[in-house]
Scaffold this motif. Structure first.
Motif, PDB file in Angstrom:
ATOM      1  N   ARG A   2       0.849  -1.180   0.000  1.00 30.77           N
ATOM      2  CA  ARG A   2       0.000   0.000   0.000  1.00 30.77           C
ATOM      3  C   ARG A   2       0.880   1.223   0.000  1.00 30.77           C
ATOM      4  N   LYS A   3       0.678   2.098  -0.969  1.00 34.47           N
ATOM      5  CA  LYS A   3       1.512   3.275  -1.122  1.00 34.47           C
ATOM      6  C   LYS A   3       1.130   4.396  -0.164  1.00 34.47           C
ATOM      7  N   ASN A   4      -0.008   4.297   0.493  1.00 33.78           N
ATOM      8  CA  ASN A   4      -0.452   5.388   1.344  1.00 33.78           C
ATOM      9  C   ASN A   4      -0.005   5.220   2.790  1.00 33.78           C
ATOM     10  N   ILE A   5       0.959   4.353   3.039  1.00 36.01           N
ATOM     11  CA  ILE A   5       1.487   4.187   4.380  1.00 36.01           C
ATOM     12  C   ILE A   5       2.858   4.859   4.421  1.00 36.01           C
ATOM     13  N   TYR A   6       2.860   6.135   4.704  1.00 35.00           N
ATOM     14  CA  TYR A   6       4.100   6.893   4.774  1.00 35.00           C
ATOM     15  C   TYR A   6       4.366   7.254   6.225  1.00 35.00           C
ATOM     16  N   THR A   7       5.536   6.897   6.708  1.00 36.97           N
ATOM     17  CA  THR A   7       5.891   7.230   8.084  1.00 36.97           C
ATOM     18  C   THR A   7       6.358   8.683   8.153  1.00 36.97           C
TER      19      THR A   7
END
Length: 100
Positions: free
Chosen positions: A54-59
């Motif tokens: 999933r590309k929308n998991i940005y820390t």
């Protein structure tokens, strides 16, 4: 172990617990940033059995890294969007929310 080229994941997990630092995060962040482009799941001939990240998991670390590259002039906004496949709207939301 410090000088070895690789380390067993069991040992890495033990070190992570002992030092209370998530060494696995380094690798997962790399996977998020450089994961392949998501395929259109509506096309049956291109379906893959490999799970897509999933590309929308940005820390917070990734967001800071990207914004720092823009602030220091190492990359333009367009380069960031193309290189890391971050949606334009997401990048501009980060800039409005986190940039100093």
């Amino acid at each position: 172990m410090y000088q070895s080229k690789s380390i067993n994941t069991d040992n890495l997990l033990r070190w992570s617990k002992l030092l209370q630092y998530d060494f696995f995060r380094l690798y997962t962040q790399h996977l998020i940033l450089f994961s392949p482009k998501n395929y259109d799941s509506t096309k049956s001939d291109e379906l893959s059995t490999v799970p897509q990240f999933r590309k929308n998991i940005y820390t917070k670390e990734i967001i800071n890294f990207i914004l720092e590259r823009i602030e220091k002039g190492k990359m333009t906004k367009t380069q960031v969007i193309e290189e890391y496949k971050i949606p334009k709207t997401t990048l501009y939301k980060w800039i409005n929310k986190y940039q100093k």
